[in-house]
Design a protein around this motif. Structure first.
Motif, PDB file in Angstrom:
ATOM      1  N   UNK A 101      -7.960 -12.187  32.889  1.00 42.39           N
ATOM      2  CA  UNK A 101      -8.657 -11.842  31.641  1.00 42.39           C
ATOM      3  C   UNK A 101      -9.324 -13.039  30.990  1.00 42.39           C
ATOM      4  N   UNK A 102      -8.653 -14.209  31.119  1.00 39.32           N
ATOM      5  CA  UNK A 102      -9.228 -15.423  30.526  1.00 39.32           C
ATOM      6  C   UNK A 102     -10.340 -16.024  31.398  1.00 39.32           C
ATOM      7  N   UNK A 103     -10.481 -15.472  32.583  1.00 36.44           N
ATOM      8  CA  UNK A 103     -11.495 -15.998  33.499  1.00 36.44           C
ATOM      9  C   UNK A 103     -11.199 -17.417  33.957  1.00 36.44           C
ATOM     10  N   UNK A 104      -9.898 -17.720  34.111  1.00 35.65           N
ATOM     11  CA  UNK A 104      -9.512 -19.070  34.534  1.00 35.65           C
ATOM     12  C   UNK A 104      -9.760 -19.220  36.036  1.00 35.65           C
ATOM     13  N   UNK A 105     -10.545 -20.210  36.396  1.00 31.60           N
ATOM     14  CA  UNK A 105     -10.815 -20.454  37.801  1.00 31.60           C
ATOM     15  C   UNK A 105      -9.737 -21.385  38.350  1.00 31.60           C
ATOM     16  N   UNK A 161       6.564 -16.339  45.384  1.00 32.76           N
ATOM     17  CA  UNK A 161       7.343 -15.483  46.273  1.00 32.76           C
ATOM     18  C   UNK A 161       7.287 -14.066  45.702  1.00 32.76           C
ATOM     19  N   UNK A 162       7.479 -13.974  44.386  1.00 36.14           N
ATOM     20  CA  UNK A 162       7.379 -12.683  43.699  1.00 36.14           C
ATOM     21  C   UNK A 162       6.382 -12.834  42.553  1.00 36.14           C
ATOM     22  N   UNK A 163       5.225 -12.234  42.712  1.00 39.27           N
ATOM     23  CA  UNK A 163       4.137 -12.415  41.760  1.00 39.27           C
ATOM     24  C   UNK A 163       4.467 -11.932  40.347  1.00 39.27           C
ATOM     25  N   UNK A 164       4.016 -12.680  39.356  1.00 40.07           N
ATOM     26  CA  UNK A 164       4.210 -12.298  37.950  1.00 40.07           C
ATOM     27  C   UNK A 164       2.941 -11.605  37.470  1.00 40.07           C
ATOM     28  N   UNK A 165       3.015 -10.302  37.363  1.00 38.40           N
ATOM     29  CA  UNK A 165       1.801  -9.523  37.047  1.00 38.40           C
ATOM     30  C   UNK A 165       1.210  -9.853  35.687  1.00 38.40           C
ATOM     31  N   UNK A 166       2.091 -10.071  34.717  1.00 37.86           N
ATOM     32  CA  UNK A 166       1.596 -10.366  33.361  1.00 37.86           C
ATOM     33  C   UNK A 166       0.802 -11.685  33.362  1.00 37.86           C
ATOM     34  N   UNK A 167       1.339 -12.679  34.070  1.00 34.16           N
ATOM     35  CA  UNK A 167       0.666 -13.984  34.155  1.00 34.16           C
ATOM     36  C   UNK A 167      -0.655 -13.846  34.922  1.00 34.16           C
ATOM     37  N   UNK A 168      -0.622 -13.070  36.017  1.00 38.75           N
ATOM     38  CA  UNK A 168      -1.839 -12.889  36.809  1.00 38.75           C
ATOM     39  C   UNK A 168      -2.943 -12.229  35.975  1.00 38.75           C
ATOM     40  N   UNK A 169      -2.523 -11.265  35.153  1.00 37.21           N
ATOM     41  CA  UNK A 169      -3.477 -10.569  34.288  1.00 37.21           C
ATOM     42  C   UNK A 169      -4.080 -11.530  33.265  1.00 37.21           C
ATOM     43  N   UNK A 170      -3.225 -12.360  32.691  1.00 32.22           N
ATOM     44  CA  UNK A 170      -3.658 -13.364  31.710  1.00 32.22           C
ATOM     45  C   UNK A 170      -4.741 -14.265  32.325  1.00 32.22           C
ATOM     46  N   UNK A 171      -4.463 -14.737  33.540  1.00 30.08           N
ATOM     47  CA  UNK A 171      -5.393 -15.638  34.233  1.00 30.08           C
ATOM     48  C   UNK A 171      -6.742 -14.950  34.475  1.00 30.08           C
TER      49      UNK A 171
END
Lengths: 241, 241
Positions: A220-224, A208-218
């Motif tokens: 940067x790690x190249x998690x598909x 509902x409200x995106x977590x920018x830090x988590x999105x960045x982590x995903x």
């Protein structure tokens, strides 16, 4: 008897709450590295954490456990003889049956259990209603704490707790062991399918409200995200039977 | 993905909530009259209702159920073969075993489950913490509704779900049937003891705010609190084994 005041401050200490979120988030990836993580869960854990107001705690995708204990729910004095998050083979149970039971030997199949925390009561209610919609009918808010947040447990009614033996008495008819194992696996997979349904239900609404830090982590790690989607992970045995 | 507002109005409609309390309260006594009430519960139900901010909903003191169904948790297509809120005799299970199973025959022993509603979140948290203290470790807030209130489920981990038969296959070794029934009863009584512990724990704190209408009802009916105290009701079989 009489009237006493009962007021609990429901304001979250967001700094502390956030600190916990990041700790639990990092632990997911450490557990994955050392092979501790219940992998069927990964997609769902990531999905929940992409919302700024949610973090996940220790959870389980469903499992088959053989325990040597007085009661199937005993914790303290339980010795876990066997534990697996995916279907078992008849031979594995045959081997266990030959072992002596100190107390009683129980086989417990449990459905998925997800623990998470939200930073508001509104979010807690929203998640509970999504969980119920997905068939997690025994979900509830367990507690509230300023630092830890609104702690939820999402659970299903999927469960078998079957007595196998006590001392030398074997309660389970051994000639039907193969059929029995088939039923245990069927129950386990029933739970995994509910896990998938939860993922599909939550995915439509969260974040509902995106977590920018988590999105960045995903990123940067190249998690598909696709590779950890439970639909892909579970496909290996969801048609097992 | 983006940011959406999520605000739920958590103010109770007290008039409607109160109306429901009185309806459920009256139903307890109607059920008692027609022999529908699970009597082991009576003392606990009355105790909770003496507080102005609590009412109880359908609950269970723990039971032994034999069901003919695909899974032990199935509801829709389940046919309940046998149901009892107190210990069973071996002969009763012998008789059941002779009946053919359409699907699978499961014996489910479940601990107590109490449903109740509070008129505030503070009360909900207080009750959850008392329940956890008494060993009701799987208790949680299920939902919130302006008219119905904060709905709680107080439950334990006490449970056995054991496969007995499927078609002609009898999974349970019949020569140990007597020992098996003894374990079922032991589990049932374990749950009843937790019910007692919940009563004792709640009694120390509730009512926080006395419900005068309920107190008057109890007085006018000449209900003796001591006679419905679960300690006295359960004494008849709590030392059964």
């Amino acid at each position: 008897m009489g009237s006493k005041a009962l007021v609990i401050d429901k304001e979250i200490n967001y700094t502390m709450w956030r600190k916990r979120k990041i700790e639990f988030w990092n632990r997911i990836w450490e557990d994955l590295e050392i092979g501790y993580l219940d992998k069927d869960l990964l997609g769902l854990l990531v999905l929940f954490n992409t919302d700024k107001n949610i973090y996940t705690l220790s959870s389980c995708s469903g499992r088959i456990v053989v325990a040597d204990s007085t009661y199937p729910w005993s914790r303290e004095e339980t010795s876990v003889v066997f534990k697996k998050h995916f279907p078992v083979k008849t031979e594995e149970l045959v081997e266990i049956m030959t072992k002596p039971a100190v107390r009683r030997m129980w086989v417990n199949v449990t459905g998925p259990i997800i623990h998470l925390s939200t930073s508001s009561f509104d979010y807690a209610l929203k998640i509970l209603s999504l969980a119920r919609e997905a068939g997690f009918k025994h979900s509830g808010l367990l507690s509230f704490n300023k630092d830890k947040g609104y702690i939820l447990e999402l659970t299903t009614g999927v469960r078998v707790s079957n007595l196998i033996k006590e001392g030398n008495k074997i309660y389970l008819e051994e000639k039907y062991l193969e059929d029995f194992v088939k039923i245990l696996n069927e129950v386990l997979i029933y739970g995994k399918k509910l896990l998938l349904r939860l993922y599909d239900t939550v995915e439509k609404v969260i974040p509902i409200q995106e977590d920018e830090e988590i999105m960045r982590f995903i990123e940067e790690r190249g998690i598909s995200i696709e590779s950890i989607n439970p639909r892909n992970i579970l496909s290996k045995y969801i048609n097992y039977l």
